[in-house]
Scaffold this active site. Sequence first.
Site, PDB file in Angstrom:
ATOM      1  N   HIS A  25       0.817  -1.214   0.000  1.00 38.26           N
ATOM      2  CA  HIS A  25       0.000   0.000   0.000  1.00 38.26           C
ATOM      3  C   HIS A  25       0.847   1.259   0.000  1.00 38.26           C
ATOM      4  CE1 HIS A  25      -3.638  -2.362   1.783  1.00 38.26           C
ATOM      5  NE2 HIS A  25      -3.427  -2.631   0.519  1.00 38.26           N
ATOM      6  N   CYS A  71       8.471  19.217  -7.360  1.00 39.57           N
ATOM      7  CA  CYS A  71       9.040  17.883  -7.599  1.00 39.57           C
ATOM      8  C   CYS A  71      10.545  18.007  -7.860  1.00 39.57           C
ATOM      9  CB  CYS A  71       8.385  17.224  -8.817  1.00 39.57           C
ATOM     10  SG  CYS A  71       9.227  15.725  -9.348  1.00 39.57           S
ATOM     11  N   SER A  73      -7.218  -6.725  10.009  1.00 40.06           N
ATOM     12  CA  SER A  73      -8.637  -7.056  10.207  1.00 40.06           C
ATOM     13  C   SER A  73      -9.184  -7.892   9.053  1.00 40.06           C
ATOM     14  CB  SER A  73      -9.464  -5.763  10.309  1.00 40.06           C
ATOM     15  OG  SER A  73      -9.333  -5.030   9.084  1.00 40.06           O
TER      16      SER A  73
HETATM   17  C1  BV8 Z   1      -7.829  -2.252  -5.614  1.00 40.14           C
HETATM   18  C2  BV8 Z   1      -4.342   3.995   2.190  1.00 40.14           C
HETATM   19  C3  BV8 Z   1      -7.971  -2.750  -7.955  1.00 40.14           C
HETATM   20  C4  BV8 Z   1      -3.048   4.207   2.787  1.00 40.14           C
HETATM   21  C5  BV8 Z   1      -5.659   1.994   2.347  1.00 40.14           C
HETATM   22  C6  BV8 Z   1     -11.962  -7.353  -4.078  1.00 40.14           C
HETATM   23  C7  BV8 Z   1     -10.767  -7.435  -4.809  1.00 40.14           C
HETATM   24  C8  BV8 Z   1     -10.006  -6.295  -5.037  1.00 40.14           C
HETATM   25  C9  BV8 Z   1     -10.430  -5.056  -4.546  1.00 40.14           C
HETATM   26  C10 BV8 Z   1     -11.595  -4.966  -3.825  1.00 40.14           C
HETATM   27  C11 BV8 Z   1     -12.359  -6.113  -3.589  1.00 40.14           C
HETATM   28  N1  BV8 Z   1     -13.442  -5.732  -2.850  1.00 40.14           N
HETATM   29  C12 BV8 Z   1     -13.381  -4.393  -2.613  1.00 40.14           C
HETATM   30  C13 BV8 Z   1     -12.298  -3.886  -3.202  1.00 40.14           C
HETATM   31  C14 BV8 Z   1     -11.907  -2.464  -3.214  1.00 40.14           C
HETATM   32  C15 BV8 Z   1     -11.052  -2.044  -2.038  1.00 40.14           C
HETATM   33  C16 BV8 Z   1     -11.430  -2.688  -0.739  1.00 40.14           C
HETATM   34  O1  BV8 Z   1     -10.832  -3.696  -0.337  1.00 40.14           O
HETATM   35  N2  BV8 Z   1     -12.398  -2.116  -0.043  1.00 40.14           N
HETATM   36  C17 BV8 Z   1     -12.795  -2.659   1.241  1.00 40.14           C
HETATM   37  C18 BV8 Z   1     -12.932  -1.538   2.261  1.00 40.14           C
HETATM   38  C19 BV8 Z   1     -14.073  -3.434   1.046  1.00 40.14           C
HETATM   39  N3  BV8 Z   1      -9.663  -2.307  -2.329  1.00 40.14           N
HETATM   40  C20 BV8 Z   1      -8.953  -1.375  -3.025  1.00 40.14           C
HETATM   41  O2  BV8 Z   1      -9.422  -0.353  -3.455  1.00 40.14           O
HETATM   42  C21 BV8 Z   1      -7.495  -1.708  -3.274  1.00 40.14           C
HETATM   43  N4  BV8 Z   1      -7.195  -1.551  -4.668  1.00 40.14           N
HETATM   44  O3  BV8 Z   1      -8.753  -2.974  -5.360  1.00 40.14           O
HETATM   45  O4  BV8 Z   1      -7.327  -2.063  -6.913  1.00 40.14           O
HETATM   46  C22 BV8 Z   1      -7.693  -4.218  -7.928  1.00 40.14           C
HETATM   47  C23 BV8 Z   1      -8.710  -5.100  -8.280  1.00 40.14           C
HETATM   48  C24 BV8 Z   1      -8.461  -6.457  -8.268  1.00 40.14           C
HETATM   49  C25 BV8 Z   1      -7.208  -6.941  -7.908  1.00 40.14           C
HETATM   50  C26 BV8 Z   1      -6.222  -6.052  -7.564  1.00 40.14           C
HETATM   51  C27 BV8 Z   1      -6.462  -4.684  -7.558  1.00 40.14           C
HETATM   52  C28 BV8 Z   1      -6.594  -0.717  -2.531  1.00 40.14           C
HETATM   53  C29 BV8 Z   1      -6.594  -1.023  -1.051  1.00 40.14           C
HETATM   54  C30 BV8 Z   1      -5.610  -0.092  -0.312  1.00 40.14           C
HETATM   55  C31 BV8 Z   1      -6.359   1.062   0.227  1.00 40.14           C
HETATM   56  N5  BV8 Z   1      -5.496   1.862   1.070  1.00 40.14           N
HETATM   57  N6  BV8 Z   1      -5.107   3.007   2.983  1.00 40.14           N
HETATM   58  C32 BV8 Z   1      -3.277   4.703   4.181  1.00 40.14           C
HETATM   59  O5  BV8 Z   1      -3.887   5.781   4.338  1.00 40.14           O
HETATM   60  O6  BV8 Z   1      -2.824   3.983   5.084  1.00 40.14           O
HETATM   61  S1  BV8 Z   1      -6.611   0.908   3.243  1.00 40.14           S
HETATM   62  C33 BV8 Z   1      -6.134   0.764   4.880  1.00 40.14           C
HETATM   63  O7  BV8 Z   1      -6.581  -0.545   5.271  1.00 40.14           O
HETATM   64  C34 BV8 Z   1      -4.649   0.749   5.144  1.00 40.14           C
HETATM   65  O8  BV8 Z   1      -3.841   0.757   3.974  1.00 40.14           O
HETATM   66  C35 BV8 Z   1      -4.425  -0.567   5.858  1.00 40.14           C
HETATM   67  O9  BV8 Z   1      -3.174  -1.026   5.577  1.00 40.14           O
HETATM   68  C36 BV8 Z   1      -5.487  -1.397   5.255  1.00 40.14           C
HETATM   69  C37 BV8 Z   1      -5.797  -2.658   6.012  1.00 40.14           C
HETATM   70  O10 BV8 Z   1      -6.107  -2.303   7.364  1.00 40.14           O
HETATM   71  P1  BV8 Z   1      -5.417  -3.159   8.525  1.00 40.14           P
HETATM   72  O11 BV8 Z   1      -3.958  -3.047   8.387  1.00 40.14           O
HETATM   73  O12 BV8 Z   1      -6.008  -4.522   8.551  1.00 40.14           O
HETATM   74  O13 BV8 Z   1      -5.830  -2.328   9.819  1.00 40.14           O
HETATM   75  P2  BV8 Z   1      -7.203  -2.441  10.640  1.00 40.14           P
HETATM   76  O14 BV8 Z   1      -7.267  -1.272  11.566  1.00 40.14           O
HETATM   77  O15 BV8 Z   1      -8.337  -2.687   9.713  1.00 40.14           O
HETATM   78  O16 BV8 Z   1      -7.012  -3.764  11.517  1.00 40.14           O
HETATM   79  C38 BV8 Z   1      -6.001  -3.800  12.503  1.00 40.14           C
HETATM   80  C39 BV8 Z   1      -6.111  -5.139  13.219  1.00 40.14           C
HETATM   81  O17 BV8 Z   1      -5.063  -5.191  14.203  1.00 40.14           O
HETATM   82  C40 BV8 Z   1      -7.425  -5.320  13.954  1.00 40.14           C
HETATM   83  O18 BV8 Z   1      -7.975  -6.585  13.611  1.00 40.14           O
HETATM   84  C41 BV8 Z   1      -7.032  -5.294  15.442  1.00 40.14           C
HETATM   85  O19 BV8 Z   1      -7.784  -6.218  16.212  1.00 40.14           O
HETATM   86  C42 BV8 Z   1      -5.590  -5.694  15.410  1.00 40.14           C
HETATM   87  N7  BV8 Z   1      -4.767  -5.132  16.492  1.00 40.14           N
HETATM   88  C43 BV8 Z   1      -4.905  -3.922  17.113  1.00 40.14           C
HETATM   89  N8  BV8 Z   1      -3.940  -3.782  18.047  1.00 40.14           N
HETATM   90  C44 BV8 Z   1      -3.182  -4.915  17.995  1.00 40.14           C
HETATM   91  C45 BV8 Z   1      -3.699  -5.762  17.011  1.00 40.14           C
HETATM   92  N9  BV8 Z   1      -3.171  -6.970  16.732  1.00 40.14           N
HETATM   93  C46 BV8 Z   1      -2.093  -7.349  17.442  1.00 40.14           C
HETATM   94  N10 BV8 Z   1      -1.535  -6.588  18.404  1.00 40.14           N
HETATM   95  C47 BV8 Z   1      -2.046  -5.368  18.716  1.00 40.14           C
HETATM   96  N11 BV8 Z   1      -1.486  -4.641  19.675  1.00 40.14           N
END
Ligand code: BV8
Length: 231
Positions: free
Chosen positions: A104, A131, A173
């Site tokens: 990402h 740039c 997550s």
């Molecule tokens: C794309 C920007 C086309 C940077 C982010 C199916 C196939 C392909 C795509 C999709 C699909 N369905 C939907 C999509 C579209 C979309 C998507 O997934 N939407 C979701 C919301 C439904 N995906 C996209 O748009 C992606 N691109 O699809 O391109 C394509 C098509 C086909 C094939 C390939 C490509 C682009 C996705 C990237 C978006 N960018 N952010 C930024 O600002 O950071 S998303 C954001 O979520 C971050 O990047 C982050 O990295 C990402 C994932 O989040 P997590 O890291 O999991 O963090 P989260 O808070 O959710 O969870 C943390 C976990 O840690 C929790 O479970 C918690 O319990 C745990 N935790 C907390 N504390 C601790 C802990 N665990 C251990 N110890 C602790 N102490």
Amino acid sequence: MLTGAGVSAESGLGTFRDAGGIWARFDPMKLATPQAFAADPDNVHEFYNARRRNLVGARPNAGHHALVRLGEGLAERGGGLFLCTQNIDDLHEQAGSRAVHHMHGELLRALCAGCGARTVWREDLGTGTICPGCGRAGAMRPDVVWFGEMPYGLDAIEAALEESDLFVAIGTSGAVYPAAGYAAQARAWGLRTCEINLEPSDNAHVFGERLYGPASEMVPAFVAQILAEAG
Ligand code: BV8
């Protein structure tokens, strides 16, 4: 190996979907899409500038350091670790991990939408930033993958998955694709699969093994177990 925001949580960097997480306070569709950037670049720059300032003072935790030991331990035994992260921080690198795959993007890099130049960037970015590659102003953006944009290095990630015998997801997550799809792909290819998280993720049911607790405790223990198994 796939890490998410949870591996950096104990280093003081916010997660996204926990209570009080980044997407609980900010609307991702207004801050993490190309359309949002085109509509209000100053607002998006400020969002990432605040996260970049917070990152500059952050330090890796025991979870990051354990993954360095895992990479070194596997290499000593003729194996290897492919470390892919959804995180845009540099804590894996600060701990000593090499060849980290930031699918990402990276908060400490800037991308010129005009010439494509990528530059290490630790300061604030803005619409007036010039740039260093082409000298243009107004085209610089954080080098991060927004929703609807193609994540980086997907071919390399899939190739590494195909060659692996163990897939581990740490601190994610399982909500964002295509990253969230790797666990099911690994399972379908017969890999051993393990989830290490604070609580069950959206795709916990896919994993063969599941360890729950803070990464700073669970990851060092898991790494010790894997290296002991490897002999
Ligand atoms: C794309 C920007 C086309 C940077 C982010 C199916 C196939 C392909 C795509 C999709 C699909 N369905 C939907 C999509 C579209 C979309 C998507 O997934 N939407 C979701 C919301 C439904 N995906 C996209 O748009 C992606 N691109 O699809 O391109 C394509 C098509 C086909 C094939 C390939 C490509 C682009 C996705 C990237 C978006 N960018 N952010 C930024 O600002 O950071 S998303 C954001 O979520 C971050 O990047 C982050 O990295 C990402 C994932 O989040 P997590 O890291 O999991 O963090 P989260 O808070 O959710 O969870 C943390 C976990 O840690 C929790 O479970 C918690 O319990 C745990 N935790 C907390 N504390 C601790 C802990 N665990 C251990 N110890 C602790 N102490």
